[in-house]
Design an enzyme around this catalytic site. Structure first.
Site, PDB file in Angstrom:
ATOM      1  N   GLY A  46     -48.166 -18.317   5.620  1.00  0.00           N
ATOM      2  CA  GLY A  46     -48.058 -18.087   7.055  1.00  0.00           C
ATOM      3  C   GLY A  46     -46.709 -17.483   7.379  1.00  0.00           C
ATOM      4  O   GLY A  46     -45.790 -17.481   6.538  1.00  0.00           O
ATOM      5  N   GLN A  51     -39.356 -15.356  12.328  1.00  0.00           N
ATOM      6  CA  GLN A  51     -38.797 -15.505  10.975  1.00  0.00           C
ATOM      7  C   GLN A  51     -38.303 -14.174  10.409  1.00  0.00           C
ATOM      8  O   GLN A  51     -37.553 -14.160   9.437  1.00  0.00           O
ATOM      9  CB  GLN A  51     -39.822 -16.140  10.028  1.00  0.00           C
ATOM     10  CG  GLN A  51     -40.122 -17.610  10.378  1.00  0.00           C
ATOM     11  CD  GLN A  51     -41.141 -18.228   9.451  1.00  0.00           C
ATOM     12  OE1 GLN A  51     -42.334 -18.061   9.639  1.00  0.00           O
ATOM     13  NE2 GLN A  51     -40.681 -18.922   8.433  1.00  0.00           N
ATOM     14  N   CYS A  94     -41.435 -24.077   4.112  1.00  0.00           N
ATOM     15  CA  CYS A  94     -41.118 -23.078   5.136  1.00  0.00           C
ATOM     16  C   CYS A  94     -40.325 -21.966   4.469  1.00  0.00           C
ATOM     17  O   CYS A  94     -39.357 -22.239   3.755  1.00  0.00           O
ATOM     18  CB  CYS A  94     -40.300 -23.714   6.257  1.00  0.00           C
ATOM     19  SG  CYS A  94     -39.915 -22.564   7.599  1.00  0.00           S
ATOM     20  N   LEU A  95     -40.741 -20.722   4.735  1.00  0.00           N
ATOM     21  CA  LEU A  95     -40.033 -19.594   4.113  1.00  0.00           C
ATOM     22  C   LEU A  95     -38.606 -19.478   4.650  1.00  0.00           C
ATOM     23  O   LEU A  95     -37.778 -18.826   4.022  1.00  0.00           O
ATOM     24  CB  LEU A  95     -40.823 -18.296   4.341  1.00  0.00           C
ATOM     25  CG  LEU A  95     -42.219 -18.284   3.693  1.00  0.00           C
ATOM     26  CD1 LEU A  95     -42.980 -17.019   4.068  1.00  0.00           C
ATOM     27  CD2 LEU A  95     -42.121 -18.415   2.172  1.00  0.00           C
ATOM     28  N   HIS A 136     -47.573 -25.478  12.495  1.00  0.00           N
ATOM     29  CA  HIS A 136     -46.277 -25.108  11.930  1.00  0.00           C
ATOM     30  C   HIS A 136     -45.817 -23.756  12.497  1.00  0.00           C
ATOM     31  O   HIS A 136     -44.660 -23.605  12.903  1.00  0.00           O
ATOM     32  CB  HIS A 136     -46.405 -25.046  10.400  1.00  0.00           C
ATOM     33  CG  HIS A 136     -45.177 -24.638   9.654  1.00  0.00           C
ATOM     34  ND1 HIS A 136     -44.507 -25.480   8.789  1.00  0.00           N
ATOM     35  CD2 HIS A 136     -44.490 -23.464   9.611  1.00  0.00           C
ATOM     36  CE1 HIS A 136     -43.472 -24.848   8.268  1.00  0.00           C
ATOM     37  NE2 HIS A 136     -43.443 -23.609   8.746  1.00  0.00           N
ATOM     38  N   GLU A 137     -46.743 -22.786  12.539  1.00  0.00           N
ATOM     39  CA  GLU A 137     -46.364 -21.433  13.002  1.00  0.00           C
ATOM     40  C   GLU A 137     -46.147 -21.400  14.514  1.00  0.00           C
ATOM     41  O   GLU A 137     -45.222 -20.733  14.993  1.00  0.00           O
ATOM     42  CB  GLU A 137     -47.426 -20.405  12.594  1.00  0.00           C
ATOM     43  CG  GLU A 137     -47.689 -20.297  11.092  1.00  0.00           C
ATOM     44  CD  GLU A 137     -46.451 -20.099  10.243  1.00  0.00           C
ATOM     45  OE1 GLU A 137     -45.440 -19.575  10.749  1.00  0.00           O
ATOM     46  OE2 GLU A 137     -46.486 -20.491   9.062  1.00  0.00           O
ATOM     47  N   HIS A 140     -42.811 -22.542  15.295  1.00  0.00           N
ATOM     48  CA  HIS A 140     -41.777 -21.499  15.126  1.00  0.00           C
ATOM     49  C   HIS A 140     -41.608 -20.688  16.409  1.00  0.00           C
ATOM     50  O   HIS A 140     -40.487 -20.309  16.762  1.00  0.00           O
ATOM     51  CB  HIS A 140     -42.175 -20.536  13.993  1.00  0.00           C
ATOM     52  CG  HIS A 140     -41.732 -20.959  12.622  1.00  0.00           C
ATOM     53  ND1 HIS A 140     -40.412 -21.198  12.290  1.00  0.00           N
ATOM     54  CD2 HIS A 140     -42.435 -21.158  11.477  1.00  0.00           C
ATOM     55  CE1 HIS A 140     -40.324 -21.528  11.003  1.00  0.00           C
ATOM     56  NE2 HIS A 140     -41.537 -21.530  10.486  1.00  0.00           N
TER      57      HIS A 140
HETATM   58  O1  K1U Z   1     -43.999 -20.495   8.266  1.00  0.00           O
HETATM   59  C1  K1U Z   1     -43.598 -20.458   7.122  1.00  0.00           C
HETATM   60  O2  K1U Z   1     -42.437 -20.627   6.865  1.00  0.00           O
HETATM   61  C2  K1U Z   1     -44.583 -20.214   6.000  1.00  0.00           C
HETATM   62  C3  K1U Z   1     -45.020 -21.495   5.321  1.00  0.00           C
HETATM   63  C4  K1U Z   1     -46.321 -21.960   5.953  1.00  0.00           C
HETATM   64  C5  K1U Z   1     -46.729 -23.384   5.742  1.00  0.00           C
HETATM   65  C6  K1U Z   1     -46.796 -23.954   4.488  1.00  0.00           C
HETATM   66  C7  K1U Z   1     -47.198 -25.260   4.321  1.00  0.00           C
HETATM   67  C8  K1U Z   1     -47.550 -26.008   5.405  1.00  0.00           C
HETATM   68  C9  K1U Z   1     -47.472 -25.463   6.657  1.00  0.00           C
HETATM   69  C10 K1U Z   1     -47.073 -24.143   6.825  1.00  0.00           C
HETATM   70  C11 K1U Z   1     -45.217 -21.177   3.838  1.00  0.00           C
HETATM   71  O3  K1U Z   1     -45.989 -20.353   3.491  1.00  0.00           O
HETATM   72  S1  K1U Z   1     -44.249 -22.070   2.700  1.00  0.00           S
HETATM   73  C12 K1U Z   1     -44.840 -21.461   1.132  1.00  0.00           C
HETATM   74  C13 K1U Z   1     -46.166 -22.000   0.722  1.00  0.00           C
HETATM   75  O4  K1U Z   1     -46.636 -22.959   1.313  1.00  0.00           O
HETATM   76  C14 K1U Z   1     -46.905 -21.376  -0.380  1.00  0.00           C
HETATM   77  C15 K1U Z   1     -46.394 -20.303  -1.088  1.00  0.00           C
HETATM   78  C16 K1U Z   1     -47.122 -19.734  -2.116  1.00  0.00           C
HETATM   79  C17 K1U Z   1     -48.356 -20.231  -2.471  1.00  0.00           C
HETATM   80  C18 K1U Z   1     -48.880 -21.306  -1.774  1.00  0.00           C
HETATM   81  C19 K1U Z   1     -48.156 -21.874  -0.731  1.00  0.00           C
HETATM   82 ZN    ZN Z   2     -41.949 -22.106   8.553  1.00  0.00          ZN
END
Ligand code: K1U
Ligand code: ZN
Length: 190
Positions: A46, A51, A94-95, A136-137, A140
């Site tokens: 996501g 971001q 979270c990225l 979560h998004e 943000h």
């Molecule tokens: O919003 C963001 O920072 C993105 C975030 C989204 C998210 C992940 C987990 C729970 C709620 C929201 C991410 O994508 S973190 C990375 C991640 O979860 C992932 C990366 C590669 C493969 C699988 C998962």
């Molecule tokens: Zn995030």
């Protein structure tokens, strides 16, 4: 299309409340294309526009399983219209807080109203990972981060770690070793 830099805490822009999108136009499509390229490159499931430094209420996600065809989803001006009383817990990442994962409890299901890329009103009822990711998004877009739901002690520790890394990198993406709690330099042997 372009991969854009992802803002990392303690970047203050992550605490902004994003503005509603006014027009579903070509500029919006370029923003959304850049967001997908950035999210897939990271990789993540996501991303919210803030971001990548754009304070507009735009979120995207792709929850397709590895090796399955992509399932890109775009939500413009998303609003949570209903949440379930029932809760569920998911280990979130979270990225903008790389390599940090923590369990967060949220409503298990949500109803979200939003506009699609053509500007048409839509509604979705979601449960499980989609509900978690939507919340979560959408957080943000309101300047809220998942670490706001964890204990103050854990939040203080993670903020301290990222503030230190930001000092070392000048605010760019920290390397893994910059995020470790090691007191020794990373090249130290023995
Ligand atoms: O919003 C963001 O920072 C993105 C975030 C989204 C998210 C992940 C987990 C729970 C709620 C929201 C991410 O994508 S973190 C990375 C991640 O979860 C992932 C990366 C590669 C493969 C699988 C998962
Ligand atoms: Zn995030």
């Amino acid at each position: 299309m372009a991969v854009r830099d992802i803002l990392i805490i303690p970047d203050k822009r992550l605490r902004l409340r994003s503005e509603p999108v006014k027009a579903a136009d070509a500029r919006l499509r370029v923003l959304v294309d850049d967001m997908f390229e950035t999210m897939y490159a990271a990789p993540g499931i996501g991303l919210a526009a803030i971001q990548i430094g754009v304070a507009q209420r735009v979120i995207i996600m792709d929850l397709a399983k590895k090796d399955d065809p992509p399932e890109p989803q775009v939500f413009i001006n998303p609003e949570v219209a209903w949440v379930s009383d029932e809760k569920s817990t998911y280990e979130e990442g979270c990225l903008s807080i790389p390599e940090y994962y923590e369990e967060v409890e949220r409503p298990r299901a949500v109803k979200v109203k939003y506009l699609d890329l053509e500007g048409k009103p839509q509604e979705i009822e979601a449960a499980g990972l989609l509900a978690t990711c939507l919340q979560h998004e959408i957080d943000h877009t309101n300047g809220v981060l998942f670490i706001d739901y964890i204990s103050k002690l854990k939040r203080t520790m993670v903020m301290k770690r990222f503030k230190k890394a930001a000092k070392q990198t000048g605010g760019g993406k920290p390397k893994s070793e910059d995020l470790s709690d090691d007191k020794e330099p990373s090249h130290h042997i023995g």
